[in-house]
Motif scaffolding. Sequence first.
Motif, PDB file in Angstrom:
ATOM      1  N   ALA A  50       0.781  -1.106  -0.176  1.00 33.08           N
ATOM      2  CA  ALA A  50       0.061   0.108  -0.159  1.00 33.08           C
ATOM      3  C   ALA A  50       0.801   1.113   0.029  1.00 33.08           C
ATOM      4  CB  ALA A  50      -0.852   0.153   1.254  1.00 33.08           C
ATOM      5  N   TYR A 242       1.045   1.212  -9.350  1.00 33.70           N
ATOM      6  CA  TYR A 242       0.520   0.622  -8.182  1.00 33.70           C
ATOM      7  C   TYR A 242      -0.394  -0.625  -8.701  1.00 33.70           C
ATOM      8  CZ  TYR A 242      -2.572  -0.399  -4.514  1.00 33.70           C
ATOM      9  OH  TYR A 242      -3.344  -1.122  -3.335  1.00 33.70           O
ATOM     10  N   GLY A 461     -17.076  -7.191   2.649  1.00 35.71           N
ATOM     11  CA  GLY A 461     -16.703  -5.909   3.021  1.00 35.71           C
ATOM     12  C   GLY A 461     -16.167  -5.740   4.239  1.00 35.71           C
ATOM     13  N   ASP A 466     -13.833  -7.579  12.097  1.00 36.51           N
ATOM     14  CA  ASP A 466     -15.179  -6.736  12.203  1.00 36.51           C
ATOM     15  C   ASP A 466     -16.180  -7.583  12.229  1.00 36.51           C
ATOM     16  OD1 ASP A 466     -13.311  -4.703  12.061  1.00 36.51           O
ATOM     17  OD2 ASP A 466     -13.464  -4.421   9.919  1.00 36.51           O
ATOM     18  N   LYS A 469     -17.295  -8.408  15.691  1.00 36.72           N
ATOM     19  CA  LYS A 469     -17.538  -7.369  16.567  1.00 36.72           C
ATOM     20  C   LYS A 469     -19.020  -7.042  16.256  1.00 36.72           C
ATOM     21  CE  LYS A 469     -13.119  -5.223  17.020  1.00 36.72           C
ATOM     22  NZ  LYS A 469     -12.359  -4.406  16.141  1.00 36.72           N
TER      23      LYS A 469
ATOM     24  N   LEU B 237     -24.683  -3.519   2.655  1.00 38.75           N
ATOM     25  CA  LEU B 237     -25.343  -3.147   3.675  1.00 38.75           C
ATOM     26  C   LEU B 237     -26.065  -4.200   4.368  1.00 38.75           C
ATOM     27  CD1 LEU B 237     -25.653  -0.852   5.739  1.00 38.75           C
ATOM     28  CD2 LEU B 237     -27.478  -0.498   4.458  1.00 38.75           C
TER      29      LEU B 237
ATOM     30  N   VAL C  27     -21.876   3.411   4.125  1.00 38.60           N
ATOM     31  CA  VAL C  27     -20.608   2.917   4.092  1.00 38.60           C
ATOM     32  C   VAL C  27     -20.578   3.153   5.659  1.00 38.60           C
ATOM     33  CG1 VAL C  27     -18.388   3.968   3.944  1.00 38.60           C
ATOM     34  CG2 VAL C  27     -19.576   3.361   2.052  1.00 38.60           C
ATOM     35  N   MET C  30     -21.972   0.408   8.321  1.00 37.28           N
ATOM     36  CA  MET C  30     -21.472  -0.605   8.479  1.00 37.28           C
ATOM     37  C   MET C  30     -20.639  -0.648   9.870  1.00 37.28           C
ATOM     38  SD  MET C  30     -20.448  -1.554   4.645  1.00 37.28           S
ATOM     39  CE  MET C  30     -19.452  -2.857   5.189  1.00 37.28           C
ATOM     40  N   MET C  32     -17.718  -1.196  12.085  1.00 33.78           N
ATOM     41  CA  MET C  32     -16.376  -1.466  11.375  1.00 33.78           C
ATOM     42  C   MET C  32     -15.360  -0.828  12.578  1.00 33.78           C
ATOM     43  SD  MET C  32     -15.563   1.402   9.026  1.00 33.78           S
ATOM     44  CE  MET C  32     -15.603   2.991   9.732  1.00 33.78           C
ATOM     45  N   SER C  33     -13.927  -0.877  12.613  1.00 34.89           N
ATOM     46  CA  SER C  33     -13.166  -0.448  13.084  1.00 34.89           C
ATOM     47  C   SER C  33     -11.961  -0.151  12.126  1.00 34.89           C
ATOM     48  CB  SER C  33     -12.634  -0.972  14.362  1.00 34.89           C
ATOM     49  OG  SER C  33     -11.426  -0.635  14.522  1.00 34.89           O
ATOM     50  N   VAL C  79      -7.262   4.728   3.824  1.00 37.42           N
ATOM     51  CA  VAL C  79      -6.880   4.297   5.034  1.00 37.42           C
ATOM     52  C   VAL C  79      -6.223   2.874   4.915  1.00 37.42           C
ATOM     53  CG1 VAL C  79      -8.101   5.608   6.714  1.00 37.42           C
ATOM     54  CG2 VAL C  79      -9.132   3.664   5.723  1.00 37.42           C
ATOM     55  N   LYS C  80      -6.650   2.094   3.681  1.00 35.23           N
ATOM     56  CA  LYS C  80      -6.116   0.801   3.819  1.00 35.23           C
ATOM     57  C   LYS C  80      -5.500   0.313   2.433  1.00 35.23           C
ATOM     58  CE  LYS C  80      -8.046  -1.734   7.295  1.00 35.23           C
ATOM     59  NZ  LYS C  80      -9.406  -2.223   7.265  1.00 35.23           N
ATOM     60  N   ILE C  81      -6.082   0.800   1.372  1.00 32.92           N
ATOM     61  CA  ILE C  81      -5.397   0.753   0.265  1.00 32.92           C
ATOM     62  C   ILE C  81      -4.349   1.264  -0.105  1.00 32.92           C
ATOM     63  CG2 ILE C  81      -5.809   0.395  -2.474  1.00 32.92           C
ATOM     64  CD1 ILE C  81      -8.114  -1.420  -1.296  1.00 32.92           C
ATOM     65  N   VAL C 270     -13.946  -2.821  -6.145  1.00 33.58           N
ATOM     66  CA  VAL C 270     -14.058  -4.095  -5.635  1.00 33.58           C
ATOM     67  C   VAL C 270     -13.089  -4.400  -4.517  1.00 33.58           C
ATOM     68  CG1 VAL C 270     -13.928  -6.461  -6.050  1.00 33.58           C
ATOM     69  CG2 VAL C 270     -14.855  -5.027  -7.774  1.00 33.58           C
ATOM     70  N   LYS C 271     -11.996  -3.667  -4.494  1.00 32.83           N
ATOM     71  CA  LYS C 271     -10.812  -4.258  -3.545  1.00 32.83           C
ATOM     72  C   LYS C 271     -11.247  -3.223  -2.257  1.00 32.83           C
ATOM     73  CE  LYS C 271      -6.019  -4.063  -3.797  1.00 32.83           C
ATOM     74  NZ  LYS C 271      -4.745  -3.802  -4.394  1.00 32.83           N
ATOM     75  N   ILE C 273     -14.088  -2.274  -1.346  1.00 30.65           N
ATOM     76  CA  ILE C 273     -15.195  -2.795  -0.912  1.00 30.65           C
ATOM     77  C   ILE C 273     -14.679  -3.676   0.326  1.00 30.65           C
ATOM     78  CG2 ILE C 273     -17.282  -4.164  -0.888  1.00 30.65           C
ATOM     79  CD1 ILE C 273     -17.892  -2.630  -3.398  1.00 30.65           C
ATOM     80  N   PHE C 274     -13.951  -4.453  -0.217  1.00 27.47           N
ATOM     81  CA  PHE C 274     -13.458  -5.777   0.439  1.00 27.47           C
ATOM     82  C   PHE C 274     -12.277  -5.506   1.667  1.00 27.47           C
ATOM     83  CE2 PHE C 274     -15.685  -8.213  -2.852  1.00 27.47           C
ATOM     84  CZ  PHE C 274     -16.324  -8.910  -2.141  1.00 27.47           C
ATOM     85  N   GLY C 276     -12.593  -2.717   2.995  1.00 29.46           N
ATOM     86  CA  GLY C 276     -13.410  -1.752   4.016  1.00 29.46           C
ATOM     87  C   GLY C 276     -12.631  -0.425   4.022  1.00 29.46           C
ATOM     88  N   HIS C 278     -13.511   2.845   3.036  1.00 30.19           N
ATOM     89  CA  HIS C 278     -14.651   3.464   2.880  1.00 30.19           C
ATOM     90  C   HIS C 278     -14.746   4.643   2.196  1.00 30.19           C
ATOM     91  CE1 HIS C 278     -16.392  -0.162   4.755  1.00 30.19           C
ATOM     92  NE2 HIS C 278     -15.982   0.426   6.026  1.00 30.19           N
ATOM     93  N   THR C 281     -14.154   3.747  -1.245  1.00 28.24           N
ATOM     94  CA  THR C 281     -15.512   2.958  -1.953  1.00 28.24           C
ATOM     95  C   THR C 281     -16.107   4.268  -2.325  1.00 28.24           C
ATOM     96  OG1 THR C 281     -15.081   1.245  -0.470  1.00 28.24           O
ATOM     97  CG2 THR C 281     -17.227   1.644  -1.635  1.00 28.24           C
TER      98      THR C 281
END
Lengths: 587, 383, 317
Positions: A50, A242, A461, A466, A469, B237, C27, C30, C32-33, C79-81, C270-271, C273-274, C276, C278, C281
């Motif tokens: 990343a 990337y 998702g 998660d 939780k 969702l 979003v 959902m 999540m943390s 935050v993720k990708i 897609v990536k 979403i999986f 997370g 957000h 997304t």
Amino acid sequence: MNKKLIALLLAAMMLLTMLAACGKKSGNDTTIADPAAKKVYYTCLGADHANLNFQDNVDTPSETPATYCMCFLYRSYPDESGLNFHYIPDAAAELPIQIDEHTWNIPLRKDAHWNNGDPINADTWIYSFKTALDPKLANRMGGNVANNVITIVNADSYMKGEGATWEDVGIKKIDEYTIQIITENENAQKDICNHFYSREKTPIYQPLYEQCLSADGTTTSYGSDLDHWMGCGPYNFTTWDYDNVQIYTKNPDYWLADLFHWDEVNIRIVPEMNARVELWEKGELDDLSPDAKTVDIYIDDPRLVSYGSLYVDHIDINCKNPNNPICGTDAYRKAVYHSLDRETLAKSVFGHMEPAGWYVNTQAGLLSESGLTYRDSEPGNRIEDLVNSWGPYGYNPDMAWEYFVKACEESNIDPETADIEILYAIDDNSPTWKACAEYLEQQWQDIFKGHMHIKIVTYAGMSATDFKKTGDDKWDFSPNDWGRGASRTYPYTCFYYYRSAYSGSPNNYFNEDFEEQYDYCESIKTGDYNTLLEETAKLEEIYLEHVIQCPVFQDVSFSMFSDDLVLPVQTYIPGFGWGTVYADKNV
Amino acid sequence: MIYDRNNLPEELLNLPASDFEALYQEDIKDEKFQTKPVGFFKDAAIRLTKSKVSIIAFIIIGIIIILAVVVPPLSPYGFNDQNISAKYLPPKMPIVEKLGIMDGTRVLKNRKVSGLSDTDRYPEGSIIEYFNVVTAKGQEMCDVRVDAYMLAGMPDGEYHWFGTDYLGRDLLTRLFKGARISLLIAFFSVLTNVFIGVVYGAISGYYGGKVDIILTHFAEVLDGMPYIVVTILFMILFGSGMVSIILALTITGWIGTSRLIRAQFYRFKGREYVLAARTLGVPDRTLIFRHILPNCVGPLITRAMIAIPGAIFSESFLAYLGLGIKPPNPSIGVLLSDGQSVLLQYPYQTVFPAILISVLMIAFNLFSNGLRDALDPTKRGEE
Amino acid sequence: MFKYILSRIGAMLLTLFLIMSLSFMVVRLMPMSLFENPETDPEIQRKLEDKYHLNDTIPVQYFYFMKDIITDLNFGISVKIRPGLDVFGILVSRLPPTILINFISLFISIPLGLIFGTIAALNRNTWIDHVISVLVIIFISVPSFIFGSVLQYTLTFALPIFPTLYDSQAVTFAQKMHSLCLPIVALSLNPTATITRYLRGELIENISSEYLLLARTKGLTKAQAIVRHAFRNSLIPISNTLIGMITGIMGGSLVIEKMFAIPGEGGLLVKSIFAGDHFLTVAVLIFYSAVSLVTILIVDLSYGIIDPRVRVGGGKA
């Protein structure tokens, strides 16, 4: 006017079409002109990293750029024999020098430098470690700097803001070319080297880092792309597209350049296994790591090599589902444990894995002083015998049914009229766990005679953690998401996640005996190894007695290397790997 | 001789009726209609049956529906019957196997020649031939054609027409079970869409004015959202599953129907017969459903038919993205995306569901085309 | 006309606003943390969440979110990708392959569809027409990902003419096209067939119309009459199918990009979403919505230009 406009539009489209069509044709002729003299290592990865902020990036793909483009204090290097490895100084001038029990001096190389020529000296390293541990930045890999193979004095406390100041932390500058490390416990020389050979302990380039730091000092964009990053390793990171391709070219100015033979390393990001196989079949890759599904094709191939990994994959069991009346009982957990036909699951459903009715993996203990793994030791064997006495790898449908009856009775339910629904939560994106869930769903209809059945629920998702939780009523089983491999030195550490003391616990079942035993193992870890093995066996016994979670199989990895590739090792070396970074190629 | 009309002679004025005689003795009524009056649907049916393509398409749809209903219960294998030792068996069909295709054999590439005599791995008679012998790293390697059924230790006479999947489940059974689920999803989502669309469109079209403006604008705004985006958001969702797929396909799916109904209502609500009914005190509900709505049935049916293949497509599309229905239930989309992951090793896993979905979509499209022509009032009475 | 354009743009913005709110809600609802690494200390976790406004109430987060987008196109930070990178920047960096395959598919299919449609209409009820009709129904019915699979299996594996992967290092346009050819073909079959079918239908109707007869009697040749009158009149209803086509191509490209490992927006969606991620997304979804809304707007407006009746009508008929 309208007429002309439409005509013009049409003409433009036609032109584009023709252009595109021509493009396709001529594309065929201009295939890659091969630069014959260049040694290029072609390989692929399933996912891209990343970012290049190694102090924060927790994902394993970021290993790759760190290995190729960064210098470490020490790096591992294979022996002449190709059967073992040792540590060599990289940015350090020599191996660490022990001053007293807890203090080590690391002399630094005077000619170490960044790719732009700026020197790397004690200040660079001190700045890097300080940043990694910075409480404001809260780097996610910072904890590994403080405590991984060795524990650095006060580093953890400084990072969490628990009172220690930077002056208290056991990382000191002695002079321009020497740094000093103070550890909490006594350690061997190779532990020190090992500790500093990982990506979060690579240096960061101060001028750029400070530029990238946000005003409040909490975030940084350092490493987000190649413009905000500086390398200092055997290769230059020349192209990073990337999610598509990474290209590294040799850095001739690197001080250990002689050890590295590739002129260029070309890494494609290929998420689909099919496409990787295609590339391999076309000869466009120098190595391939087939997954469980594709390994069938290559099972007879002399190039295929396999080795056990650090993980035993397992199923977490929820003991607090309000809709499941028997979930709180130990008998229920044992019923689940005995209902898994691990041999079929490992060999056929997951494909070519090793069944495991226990949790300590086959690699645990391999790098201990004696090299004796826990699984090969007498205490480890005793547990295996215990498990196999119940049935092959603990599988025994009759016992499963008996325990189910017992669980029902303990919960005041008539097992003959019971109809319990078990929610098996799986990630849509994991085909093997999906297959496992479907297989169990079918198996259970026979084993529990319809009185306890599996309902598969999927989530997308979010991660399994998660998902769990979202509520205790949403799941009963879930495939492991955080595998904790036992360290190769201390076999008991794989149970780390299953203690209540651990904040991010993946399950909700805790047992006092288990935790006491774990703490006891921890307290004697540097003592006699055989005693440790014996205590680990006791720990595993408690684990099995209460089925803290449900082990399924020992993960096995597969690799293939092209015939042209000359590896620096004879065989897979645990803790070192294949050493492709030092490999060569017959041209 | 010319008579003055007003001054006719007496004898002519008082002619007795008996003097007159019918020229023809038979009834002089108009000729009776030889045919019965043809109603709207009958007319449509006649025109539909005249189109060969529509009939063929209809038959194909019928066959697939019948197979989807009949195959899973009649098949010797249940859709979830697993036989893990028989996983990934190639297709084997009686009679056809004589032709050299679908005969249950498979080519295993890159096998050790020395290993071929190992009867534990290759039971006697399972090896049909081996070829392409090469030497690699001192090992003689070859490609082997094996009888996969024997290799898996299946008894003679075991036939999986379309092969088996990763848990040894019969693909034929699963495919038609999947077709059943996909069709159910399609029917129910279209049904829901039609229902919502009709109610919404009827209210909007019948009442007009402010109600209409608000409702139309709302629909317009909703319609601007790309259905892919909305569907994906919805699926994330609410998680995957049959009900949530149906609901996801409904979110924006009804707008087209409601627009159609609204237009029809605008056309018919001013007609004399409606006004007459209203004058007689017929309540709104009856007016809407009894008097106006029947006019829209034709276009409504066409629209619903056209929407069905769309829904089947959307279902498999979502399955491809990993948002399909829950295992162990199959759907065409789930089978397709499972097959895609082993496309290179076991292409037949993809081929059969791909053919089925293609045939189904083509048939539905052809049939709905025919239906549209048949129900088109402007073409009524043609030919 | 001006009022018409304004009302269209107004409706578009309203829709976009709705989509943004909806995606934000979905979003955020959902569970999540964002940083679920169990190794992280809860204290550090809390700091991380503070860093990203995640501990505020939902309305406050919504306010920040909308404000940032509207004032400076700031969709937040991934935050993720790609942690730390501006979401908008990621979006832009993934645009080229997506634009290439989507637009080239569209631009190939329009002229091809027009050509085949005309040929079919002019040769009505001959074998040419029949062949085209059969192909049309196949290409309309069979989903693009089936064609994708077939093309991938045959032309990259069984008969390796095309490369397995998208080659972003390609320098020339020709090389780029070579590695993008199969996805483009898979995506353009359906729209080509759609246009062919519509044009054929419209042309046939127009050819048998009285005004065309008039044109012929006026002295125009058949070809002239068709191109000048019938063809142009047929284009109007076709422009309406463009909306569906564009959203169709975009949807198809989601799966096709995944299938051919093209690093474009579809894969990103897609990536994210999986994973997370957000913010990402939401940004990609808004991007998709914006593209389709703009398309609808353009088609609506061009409708107004081509067909004066719409312009005058303005409001609801």
